[in-house]
Design a protein around this motif. Structure first.
Motif, short mmCIF file in Angstrom:
data_model
loop_
_atom_site.label_atom_id
_atom_site.label_comp_id
_atom_site.label_asym_id
_atom_site.label_seq_id
_atom_site.Cartn_x
_atom_site.Cartn_y
_atom_site.Cartn_z
N LEU A 70 0.83 -1.20 0.00
CA LEU A 70 0.00 0.00 0.00
C LEU A 70 0.87 1.26 0.00
CD1 LEU A 70 -2.67 -1.10 2.62
CD2 LEU A 70 -3.15 -0.50 0.25
N ASP B 256 -2.23 0.39 -3.71
CA ASP B 256 -2.93 1.58 -3.22
C ASP B 256 -4.10 1.95 -4.13
OD1 ASP B 256 -3.18 3.86 -1.45
OD2 ASP B 256 -2.55 5.06 -3.18
N PRO C 58 -2.56 -7.65 12.34
CA PRO C 58 -3.16 -6.61 11.48
C PRO C 58 -3.67 -5.42 12.29
CG PRO C 58 -3.99 -8.79 10.93
CD PRO C 58 -3.27 -8.93 12.22
N SER D 189 -5.09 1.02 9.22
CA SER D 189 -4.21 2.14 8.94
C SER D 189 -4.99 3.44 8.91
CB SER D 189 -3.52 1.94 7.57
OG SER D 189 -2.86 3.12 7.18
N ASN E 113 -6.96 1.03 5.27
CA ASN E 113 -6.98 -0.40 5.01
C ASN E 113 -6.60 -1.20 6.25
OD1 ASN E 113 -6.45 0.84 2.19
ND2 ASN E 113 -6.94 -1.29 1.74
N CYS F 32 -4.29 -3.70 7.58
CA CYS F 32 -2.98 -3.96 7.01
C CYS F 32 -2.06 -4.66 8.01
CB CYS F 32 -2.35 -2.65 6.54
SG CYS F 32 -1.99 -1.52 7.91
N GLU G 257 3.62 -0.95 4.36
CA GLU G 257 2.24 -1.24 4.77
C GLU G 257 1.61 -2.17 3.72
OE1 GLU G 257 -1.53 1.58 5.05
OE2 GLU G 257 0.01 2.12 6.54
N ASP H 193 -1.53 -4.50 2.26
CA ASP H 193 -2.99 -4.62 2.25
C ASP H 193 -3.38 -6.04 2.67
OD1 ASP H 193 -5.68 -4.58 1.84
OD2 ASP H 193 -5.59 -4.28 -0.33
N TRP H 194 -3.98 -6.17 3.86
CA TRP H 194 -4.34 -7.51 4.37
C TRP H 194 -5.87 -7.67 4.51
CZ3 TRP H 194 0.15 -9.74 3.95
CH2 TRP H 194 0.27 -11.08 4.27
#
Length: 785
Positions: free
Chosen positions: A679, A700, A742, A745, A750, A752, A771, A773-774
């Motif tokens: 991200l 992103d 996690p 953010s 997100n 993350c 970072e 994206d999770w």
């Protein structure tokens, strides 16, 4: 000729199926018609004997009759159209030859013969199975008339020719008209049969057809038959396709998966869609391709199918057919394997673990709650009555998950009519005033304590529901304690479940809870998470236990689909509260409760309410099975998580070395920024305040309706981050890449995971972080303590 009969080109295989189907239908019709024609032949012979003085060879008539009878008796035994056609041809030829003998010496042979020539031709016309049989049969039939025709005068021959022309042309119309009708009926029947057995969307078999065909396949197996395996295929996160992209996209995914299974499966495989997104394939194992290899190749091939936001994946459960298996038992073992594949993170293949000790994902086998309660111990005492109804107690067990044993029974109030049948709840509770509800609540406590007596199972507590209005009534704690002691129990054996209503002040409830604790009772809050139950009320009462509403089991993150139960349980545990989950009805829900570290579970899967205090014996086995599933899933997920996060740890370590050697941030971090889960990448100063560098990565996207909006006007994002785990964990392990999360953010909005590393650059501490994206469904989560 064929184009006039069939409306479209007919494949030889279809024509053969049609003729065999016609054979089945026409056997009884031909048997009856030909048997009746023997009677007609006998009448012909008797009339000839009585009306004509000229004698004829009677033995010929008898021999023909015997031949005709034998041919008729052979009709039910015919198995092919050729046999049936031979019988028909032989029958008309013998009949005509016998007729030639009978008409000799009659003085008017044409008058005797004409009815036979016309009747036999017309009656036989619809019975011929095929046009070929019709043509051959009629040619040989008229050849058999030649001995008779040669005796006719020219005038008689002309009359005979007219009758033959009329009968033959009519027979042609009859035969081909009836043949065309039968063929149309056959095609319609085949179409309806296909529609009834086929899933209209994917073209494979439906559930009913598969179960019938699979049962037949299993019954016909012999000792020499090749091994057979069943694959249970479930499309992962299928609902998200329909929800996000519409049912058209979901339908396309279903068709693609079905086509993939059909394309890869060996010949002789039974393939069906038996649920919304579930497919099964019963297939013979190939010597050159074991089922393990095939299942893995099928999973990999499905994972190449596109879906709107990526690729389709599927979880597969595999079971081999064993001696004594039925379709149901084979499906159940494959379903259990599929369940473990899904619990392990999806996009997996799992294999059966042997004979199941208890049914999985199914509570239908459990006996329903009894409708009669004659055996209650309370019936030996004076009955408690309410509104012309006898009050009785039913009990539902509560099970400790980590201890795998009975921890308590919840008493539930029921009512019986004079015939000892349970009445509807509306009869018992409907239309009551607040005072009446309180009075019934007190009677319920008396009823339950009488029913239990001193028979409470060892180590178990009795859970009693109590209305807030009853709970806060001054002095009721002493009345209830007296009732408990009279029943031979101790107040420490009683858990009072405070029901969820809006008619009590939290301060009053808190004060009353203290009085009940002073008497030794344990306090539980029921249905937390529903309607009026809230965190403020919970923290004021400070119960010993909280019973979570069953809907909380199914609560999930709206993007990732991750269950939220574990986070809620963690919060309650930090408040020193034991967590009970009720409404557990499926193995999936039980596994989720185990995984979320729930303390106690209750629900139909573990025991239905009944008049007996003794719980059923299947619950410990079900709980043990759930722990096995969780352990296997945890191991698999951790392996997946490690393999997913490792490239980012290594890439960040390499980027850190470059930064330490003086390579600019954009160049050092370019490889990380291009990775699919990235991200953003940023660099922080010693206190976590100064942002030295910040750039957005390949994953992103502009946030939607995010509190901070899409603030990208500045080159870097300011803030203080030294309190975050990704910062202080990296500082403690300087030089090593670590991960944390996690977390949500506040920059990208997100969910993350942040990978970070602490470095020394020009004698200043610098922290590099990426970072990730999770929130994408299917990504494995790290295991928390």
């Amino acid at each position: 000729m064929w184009s006039s009969v069939f409306p479209s080109p007919v494949a030889p295989i279809e024509r053969k199926r049609f003729h065999l189907r016609s054979l089945e239908l026409q056997r009884p019709l031909s048997f009856v018609t030909m048997a009746l024609s023997i009677g007609t032949y006998a009448l012909f012979a008797v009339a000839r004997l009585l009306l004509v003085d000229v004698r004829y060879p009677f033995w010929v008539t008898m021999l023909a009759a015997i031949g005709l009878v034998l041919l008729v008796l052979a009709i039910p035994r015919t198995r092919t159209t050729a046999e049936f056609g031979f019988i028909g041809v032989a029958y008309v030829v013998i009949m005509q030859c016998a007729a030639n003998t009978l008409v000799r010496g009659t003085g008017a042979p044409l008058a005797w013969m004409l009815p036979a020539v016309v009747a036999i031709t017309l009656c036989a016309a619809p019975l011929w199975l095929t046009p070929r049989h019709f043509v051959v049969g009629n040619v040989l039939y008229y050849v058999a008339t030649l001995p008779f025709v040669l005796t006719l005068s020219p005038e008689q021959l002309a009359i005979f020719g007219v009758w033959v022309t009329i009968s033959l042309s009519t027979a042609v119309v009859f035969h081909f008209g009836f043949y065309h009708f039968r063929f149309r009926h056959f095609r319609l029947e085949e179409e309806l049969t296909t529609l009834a057995a086929t899933d209209p969307l994917t073209g494979v078999q439906n559930r009913r057809a598969f179960l019938d065909a699979a049962a037949q396949t299993i019954e016909q197996r012999t000792a020499d038959s090749p091994p057979v395996a069943l694959l249970f295929v479930d499309i992962d996160q299928f609902k998200s396709i329909n929800d996000q992209f519409g049912h058209g996209a979901g339908d396309k995914a279903l068709m693609n998966v079905a086509q993939t299974i059909v394309a890869l499966a060996p010949a002789g495989t039974l393939i069906a869609r038996i649920g919304g997104e579930e497919f099964v394939a019963l297939m013979p194992e190939q010597a050159d391709c074991p089922i393990e290899r095939f299942a893995e190749s099928l999973r990999a091939e499905i994972a190449r199918l596109p879906r709107p936001e990526g690729f389709v994946t599927a979880s597969i459960g595999v079971a081999r057919l064993a001696h004594g298996d039925t379709v149901a038992s084979l499906l159940e073992r494959a379903d259990e394997a599929l369940f473990r594949a899904k619990q392990a993170g999806r996009n997996q293949v799992a294999f059966e673990r042997g004979v199941l000790r208890v049914p999985v994902r199914n509570t239908a086998s459990d006996a329903p709650a009894p409708l009669r309660a004659r055996d209650l111990a309370s019936h030996a005492m004076p009955h408690l009555r309410w509104r012309n109804v006898t009050l009785v107690s039913h009990f539902q067990p509560l099970w400790s998950l980590p201890r795998e044993q009975l921890i308590g029974v919840e008493a539930l109030l029921r009512g019986e009519d004079d015939d000892h049948q349970l009445v509807a709840p509306v009869v018992l509770f409907g239309g009551l005033t607040p005072d009446e509800l309180m009075a019934l609540d007190v009677l319920a406590h008396q009823c339950h304590l009488r029913s239990v007596g001193a028979q409470l199972p060892e180590g178990a507590r009795l859970f009693l529901n109590v209305l807030p209005s009853t709970f806060v009534r001054p002095g009721y704690e002493l009345e209830l304690a007296s009732l408990v002691h009279d029943a031979g129990l101790d107040t420490g054996d009683i858990v009072l479940e405070l029901l969820e209503t809006d008619d009590a002040d939290p301060n009053e409830l808190s004060l009353a809870a203290n009085r009940y604790r002073d008497c030794g009772f344990l306090i539980a809050v029921d249905d937390f998470g529903a309607r009026y139950s809230n965190l403020d009320r919970l923290l004021r009462i400070q119960p010993d236990l909280v019973k979570l509403d069953g809907e909380l089991i199914r609560a999930r993150n709206r993007r990732s689909g991750r269950p939220l139960l574990r986070d809620l349980v963690t919060l309650l545990h930090q408040a020193d509260i034991v967590v009970v989950v009720e409404g557990v009805e499926t193995t999936e829900e039980l596994v989720l409760a185990v995984e979320a570290k729930v303390d106690i579970a209750q629900g139909y899967l573990l025991g239905r309410p009944s008049a007996s205090l003794a719980p059923g014996g299947a619950a410990p086995t079900r709980i043990d099975h759930a722990f096995d599933v969780v352990a296997l899933a945890r191991s698999t997920r951790m392996g997946q998580f490690d393999s997913t996060i490792r490239p980012y740890l290594d890439a960040l370590t390499d980027a850190g070395r470059q930064v330490e050697s003086g390579v600019p941030y954009p160049v050092s971090l370019a490889a990380l920024l291009a990775r699919p889960l990235c991200l953003r990448v940023f660099a922080l100063g010693p206190t976590g305040r100064a942002t030295l560098f910040e750039a957005r990565g390949a994953a992103d996207a502009p946030p939607v309706n995010h509190l901070y909006g899409d603030k990208r006007t500045s080159a870097v994002v300011s803030g203080r981050w030294d309190h975050r785990a990704f910062f202080w964990k990296a500082v403690r392990q300087r030089g090593s890449a670590v991960y944390s999360g996690p977390m949500l953010s506040p920059i990208t909005s997100n969910l993350c995971i942040i990978v970070s590393i602490a470095l020394r650059v020009n004698d200043m501490q610098v922290l590099l972080a990426v970072e990730l994206d999770w929130a994408t469904p299917g990504l494995p989560w790290p295991e928390a303590a």
